[in-house]
Scaffold this active site. Sequence first.
Site, PDB file in Angstrom:
ATOM      1  N   CYS A   1      -4.718   2.869   0.197  1.00  0.00           N
ATOM      2  CA  CYS A   1      -5.191   2.025   1.109  1.00  0.00           C
ATOM      3  C   CYS A   1      -4.794   2.332   2.612  1.00  0.00           C
ATOM      4  O   CYS A   1      -4.540   3.617   2.673  1.00  0.00           O
ATOM      5  CB  CYS A   1      -4.887   0.576   0.902  1.00  0.00           C
ATOM      6  SG  CYS A   1      -2.918   0.326   0.810  1.00  0.00           S
TER       7      CYS A   1
ATOM      8  N   ASN B   1      -0.273   0.964   2.971  1.00  0.00           N
ATOM      9  CA  ASN B   1       0.412   1.158   1.719  1.00  0.00           C
ATOM     10  C   ASN B   1       1.459   0.174   1.548  1.00  0.00           C
ATOM     11  O   ASN B   1       2.462   0.549   1.015  1.00  0.00           O
ATOM     12  CB  ASN B   1       1.058   2.617   1.817  1.00  0.00           C
ATOM     13  CG  ASN B   1       1.673   3.179   0.487  1.00  0.00           C
ATOM     14  OD1 ASN B   1       2.685   3.955   0.449  1.00  0.00           O
ATOM     15  ND2 ASN B   1       0.949   2.724  -0.757  1.00  0.00           N
TER      16      ASN B   1
ATOM     17  N   CYS C   1       0.079  -3.398   1.046  1.00  0.00           N
ATOM     18  CA  CYS C   1      -0.574  -4.624   0.397  1.00  0.00           C
ATOM     19  C   CYS C   1      -1.274  -3.846  -0.886  1.00  0.00           C
ATOM     20  O   CYS C   1      -0.850  -4.030  -2.122  1.00  0.00           O
ATOM     21  CB  CYS C   1      -1.339  -5.206   1.002  1.00  0.00           C
ATOM     22  SG  CYS C   1      -0.481  -5.797   2.660  1.00  0.00           S
ATOM     23  N   ARG C   2      -2.523  -3.444  -0.915  1.00  0.00           N
ATOM     24  CA  ARG C   2      -3.399  -3.126  -2.107  1.00  0.00           C
ATOM     25  C   ARG C   2      -3.024  -2.144  -2.632  1.00  0.00           C
ATOM     26  O   ARG C   2      -2.918  -2.039  -4.136  1.00  0.00           O
ATOM     27  CB  ARG C   2      -4.749  -2.957  -1.297  1.00  0.00           C
ATOM     28  CG  ARG C   2      -5.659  -4.176  -0.618  1.00  0.00           C
ATOM     29  CD  ARG C   2      -6.652  -3.766   0.061  1.00  0.00           C
ATOM     30  NE  ARG C   2      -6.119  -2.989   1.341  1.00  0.00           N
ATOM     31  CZ  ARG C   2      -6.982  -2.361   1.858  1.00  0.00           C
ATOM     32  NH1 ARG C   2      -8.324  -2.599   2.086  1.00  0.00           N
ATOM     33  NH2 ARG C   2      -6.862  -1.802   3.265  1.00  0.00           N
ATOM     34  N   SER C   3      -2.784  -0.836  -2.221  1.00  0.00           N
ATOM     35  CA  SER C   3      -2.280   0.267  -3.136  1.00  0.00           C
ATOM     36  C   SER C   3      -0.843   0.111  -3.862  1.00  0.00           C
ATOM     37  O   SER C   3      -0.866   0.438  -5.055  1.00  0.00           O
ATOM     38  CB  SER C   3      -2.370   1.650  -2.360  1.00  0.00           C
ATOM     39  OG  SER C   3      -1.533   1.610  -1.174  1.00  0.00           O
TER      40      SER C   3
ATOM     41  N   ASP D   1      -9.065  -6.340   2.392  1.00  0.00           N
ATOM     42  CA  ASP D   1      -7.846  -6.341   3.197  1.00  0.00           C
ATOM     43  C   ASP D   1      -7.096  -7.584   3.225  1.00  0.00           C
ATOM     44  O   ASP D   1      -7.530  -8.407   4.052  1.00  0.00           O
ATOM     45  CB  ASP D   1      -7.952  -5.704   4.510  1.00  0.00           C
ATOM     46  CG  ASP D   1      -6.599  -5.205   5.163  1.00  0.00           C
ATOM     47  OD1 ASP D   1      -5.602  -5.909   4.559  1.00  0.00           O
ATOM     48  OD2 ASP D   1      -6.626  -4.681   6.101  1.00  0.00           O
TER      49      ASP D   1
HETATM   50  P1  4NP Z   1      -2.786  -2.353   3.123  1.00  0.00           P
HETATM   51  O1  4NP Z   1      -2.979  -3.623   4.212  1.00  0.00           O
HETATM   52  O2  4NP Z   1      -3.883  -1.356   3.643  1.00  0.00           O
HETATM   53  O3  4NP Z   1      -3.547  -3.137   1.733  1.00  0.00           O
HETATM   54  O4  4NP Z   1      -1.660  -1.946   2.903  1.00  0.00           O
HETATM   55  C1  4NP Z   1      -2.637  -3.552   5.367  1.00  0.00           C
HETATM   56  C2  4NP Z   1      -1.328  -3.435   5.948  1.00  0.00           C
HETATM   57  C3  4NP Z   1      -1.140  -3.284   7.360  1.00  0.00           C
HETATM   58  C4  4NP Z   1      -2.190  -3.125   8.137  1.00  0.00           C
HETATM   59  C5  4NP Z   1      -3.386  -3.193   7.597  1.00  0.00           C
HETATM   60  C6  4NP Z   1      -3.701  -3.408   6.254  1.00  0.00           C
HETATM   61  N1  4NP Z   1      -1.732  -2.937   9.704  1.00  0.00           N
HETATM   62  O5  4NP Z   1      -2.691  -3.125  10.418  1.00  0.00           O
HETATM   63  O6  4NP Z   1      -0.540  -2.783   9.930  1.00  0.00           O
END
Ligand code: 4NP
Length: 165
Positions: free
Chosen positions: A17, A20, A22-24, A134
């Site tokens: 993702c 790294n 939340c989703r992955s 997201d």
């Molecule tokens: P992820 O979610 O891609 O599912 O881990 C996010 C985590 C952090 C951010 C964006 C999306 N950020 O902008 O810091």
Amino acid sequence: MVPENPDSRRTTVLFVCLGNICRSPLAEGVFTHLVREAGLADRFTVDSAGTGAWHVGEPPDARASMVASQHGVELLSRARQITGRDLERFDWVIAMDRENLRNIERMAETIDARARIHLLREFDRDRDSDEVPDPYYGDVRSFETVYGIVHRSCEALLERLLSTA
Ligand code: 4NP
């Protein structure tokens, strides 16, 4: 981490993702849980990474860990950024959204990538979108929604990998 000399009987899967956290990590945790439940832990190596570097070294977002633990899934990852080497050594690289996919495919053009690169929701039979949304700027309900999407998609992905193994 994938060992330098991966056991060729293992199928290696990297979930990707943006951050790294939340989703992955949810996909890594859920897929690992499913292969263990199926008694197939020795057949798979599972990892996750982000296309961005902002959260490198961090544990998963507390909301992701909480929702996962409510479903009996433990998240043990530490955030890292995807590298070209990942695309040479993983069999499957599974992106959460189209932007992740574009960035991974761009990276793959410059190296001898052998990974099959797909969107996770290609495997989701109930999809209303081909992206895992997201949840980072959402509330805990966004994480519950993402958990459901990830779980459903990972079950179908496992079936697909077992049918092509
Ligand atoms: P992820 O979610 O891609 O599912 O881990 C996010 C985590 C952090 C951010 C964006 C999306 N950020 O902008 O810091």
